[in-house]
Motif scaffolding. Structure first.
Motif, mmCIF file in Angstrom:
data_model
loop_
_atom_site.group_PDB
_atom_site.id
_atom_site.type_symbol
_atom_site.label_atom_id
_atom_site.label_comp_id
_atom_site.label_asym_id
_atom_site.label_seq_id
_atom_site.Cartn_x
_atom_site.Cartn_y
_atom_site.Cartn_z
ATOM 1 N N SER A 109 80.552 147.248 -7.862
ATOM 2 C CA SER A 109 79.521 147.417 -6.828
ATOM 3 C C SER A 109 78.525 146.268 -6.845
ATOM 4 N N LEU A 110 78.140 145.841 -8.045
ATOM 5 C CA LEU A 110 77.186 144.739 -8.150
ATOM 6 C C LEU A 110 77.790 143.424 -7.672
ATOM 7 N N ARG A 111 79.056 143.184 -8.006
ATOM 8 C CA ARG A 111 79.709 141.957 -7.525
ATOM 9 C C ARG A 111 79.790 141.943 -6.003
ATOM 10 N N ARG A 112 80.154 143.086 -5.421
ATOM 11 C CA ARG A 112 80.239 143.179 -3.956
ATOM 12 C C ARG A 112 78.868 142.965 -3.333
ATOM 13 N N LEU A 113 77.837 143.574 -3.931
ATOM 14 C CA LEU A 113 76.469 143.415 -3.424
ATOM 15 C C LEU A 113 76.049 141.952 -3.463
ATOM 16 N N GLN A 114 76.377 141.270 -4.540
ATOM 17 C CA GLN A 114 76.008 139.860 -4.659
ATOM 18 C C GLN A 114 76.731 139.007 -3.612
ATOM 19 N N ARG A 115 78.012 139.304 -3.374
ATOM 20 C CA ARG A 115 78.767 138.564 -2.350
ATOM 21 C C ARG A 115 78.197 138.779 -0.957
ATOM 22 N N GLU A 116 77.794 140.030 -0.652
ATOM 23 C CA GLU A 116 77.339 140.379 0.694
ATOM 24 C C GLU A 116 75.878 140.068 0.942
ATOM 25 N N GLN A 117 75.118 139.760 -0.099
ATOM 26 C CA GLN A 117 73.681 139.549 0.060
ATOM 27 C C GLN A 117 73.420 138.256 0.831
ATOM 28 N N SER A 118 72.708 138.415 1.941
ATOM 29 C CA SER A 118 72.396 137.257 2.761
ATOM 30 C C SER A 118 70.964 137.390 3.265
ATOM 31 N N PRO A 119 70.120 136.445 3.104
ATOM 32 C CA PRO A 119 70.302 135.205 2.366
ATOM 33 C C PRO A 119 70.284 135.462 0.858
ATOM 34 N N ALA A 120 70.831 134.525 0.098
ATOM 35 C CA ALA A 120 70.872 134.665 -1.357
ATOM 36 C C ALA A 120 69.447 134.767 -1.895
ATOM 37 N N SER A 121 69.276 135.664 -2.847
ATOM 38 C CA SER A 121 67.955 135.901 -3.414
ATOM 39 C C SER A 121 68.088 136.056 -4.922
ATOM 40 N N PRO A 122 67.038 135.713 -5.675
ATOM 41 C CA PRO A 122 67.100 135.967 -7.119
ATOM 42 C C PRO A 122 67.024 137.463 -7.430
ATOM 43 N N PHE A 123 66.505 138.259 -6.475
ATOM 44 C CA PHE A 123 66.388 139.700 -6.674
ATOM 45 C C PHE A 123 67.695 140.394 -6.330
ATOM 46 N N MET A 124 68.020 141.405 -7.097
ATOM 47 C CA MET A 124 69.265 142.130 -6.901
ATOM 48 C C MET A 124 69.227 142.975 -5.629
ATOM 49 N N PHE A 125 68.124 143.660 -5.399
ATOM 50 C CA PHE A 125 68.017 144.553 -4.250
ATOM 51 C C PHE A 125 66.945 144.030 -3.297
ATOM 52 N N THR A 126 67.381 143.664 -2.095
ATOM 53 C CA THR A 126 66.459 143.090 -1.119
ATOM 54 C C THR A 126 66.494 143.885 0.176
ATOM 55 N N SER A 127 65.437 143.729 0.952
ATOM 56 C CA SER A 127 65.340 144.382 2.256
ATOM 57 C C SER A 127 66.161 143.605 3.280
ATOM 58 N N GLU A 128 66.169 144.092 4.512
ATOM 59 C CA GLU A 128 66.879 143.410 5.597
ATOM 60 C C GLU A 128 66.391 141.978 5.777
ATOM 61 N N ARG A 129 65.132 141.763 5.514
ATOM 62 C CA ARG A 129 64.521 140.445 5.724
ATOM 63 C C ARG A 129 64.663 139.526 4.526
ATOM 64 N N GLY A 130 65.329 139.998 3.471
ATOM 65 C CA GLY A 130 65.535 139.179 2.285
ATOM 66 C C GLY A 130 64.424 139.256 1.263
ATOM 67 N N ALA A 131 63.422 140.077 1.520
ATOM 68 C CA ALA A 131 62.318 140.235 0.578
ATOM 69 C C ALA A 131 62.721 141.247 -0.503
ATOM 70 N N PRO A 132 62.109 141.166 -1.683
ATOM 71 C CA PRO A 132 62.421 142.156 -2.714
ATOM 72 C C PRO A 132 62.107 143.563 -2.226
ATOM 73 N N PHE A 133 62.954 144.503 -2.597
ATOM 74 C CA PHE A 133 62.758 145.897 -2.221
ATOM 75 C C PHE A 133 61.498 146.400 -2.900
ATOM 76 N N GLY A 134 60.769 147.298 -2.266
ATOM 77 C CA GLY A 134 59.550 147.852 -2.844
ATOM 78 C C GLY A 134 59.758 149.251 -3.388
ATOM 79 N N THR A 135 58.846 149.685 -4.247
ATOM 80 C CA THR A 135 58.976 151.018 -4.841
ATOM 81 C C THR A 135 58.818 152.114 -3.793
ATOM 82 N N ALA A 136 57.929 151.914 -2.822
ATOM 83 C CA ALA A 136 57.736 152.929 -1.776
ATOM 84 C C ALA A 136 58.989 153.055 -0.915
ATOM 85 N N GLY A 137 59.623 151.934 -0.606
ATOM 86 C CA GLY A 137 60.861 151.954 0.167
ATOM 87 C C GLY A 137 61.975 152.646 -0.594
#
Length: 178
Positions: A109-137
């Protein structure tokens, strides 16, 4: 210059105690953990939404490693060692950093997530806009998944952390260690 429309008023404050605004957790919920079957239900429910793979992977990682919401949203790709299948976890609240093994389904799952993540980010889980996911979200996502799974109680992210501990206690109990 005198303001004739203003007058002196005596204070009418009454000393009262402040009532609690929020009820205690034991009144709001019957328990603080999820069973393995309930975790599986909310992960399956999360897969049906727009960003299903990311959301399901996020919940799986949280559950398997007993992470807090702030720890999972702060995960970075450099904390995953794919060749050795390990995750380096940085804890908050005076927790001890540790290295956890990653199971096969989680690694895929993590490998697939990394392949599909666009744009590439240092954070594992990002929002639609590529920003790091927040705790409230993340909290909203878990709550919506609990509703979609038709669980009879409100689900929150910390229940995934408690579910990890609950599972560990069951394993110890069944193996005779307790």
């Amino acid at each position: 210059m005198k303001n004739s429309h203003l007058k002196l008023v005596a204070p009418n404050a009454v000393d009262r105690t402040v009532t609690a605004r929020r009820l205690p957790n034991k009144v709001l919920r019957t328990r603080e953990h999820l069973t393995e079957a309930e975790v599986a239900k909310i992960i399956e429910a999360a897969k049906t939404n727009r960003w299903g793979h990311r959301d399901a992977t996020m919940m799986l990682v949280t559950y398997r490693h007993g992470l807090r919401a702030c720890e999972v949203v702060d995960l970075r790709w450099d904390q995953v060692d794919f060749p050795t299948a390990t995750l380096h976890v940085r804890r908050v609240k005076r927790g001890t950093p540790s290295t956890h093994p990653i199971m096969g389904d989680e690694l895929r799952s993590l490998r697939r997530l990394q392949r599909e993540q666009s744009p590439a980010s240092p954070f594992m889980f990002t929002s639609e806009r590529g920003a790091p996911f927040g705790t409230a979200g993340f909290a909203r996502m878990v709550e919506h998944a609990g509703q979609a799974a038709k669980l009879p109680f409100k689900v929150h992210p910390h229940m995934l952390r408690h579910a990890c501990g609950y599972r560990a206690n069951l394993v110890r109990l069944n193996s005779g260690l307790i």
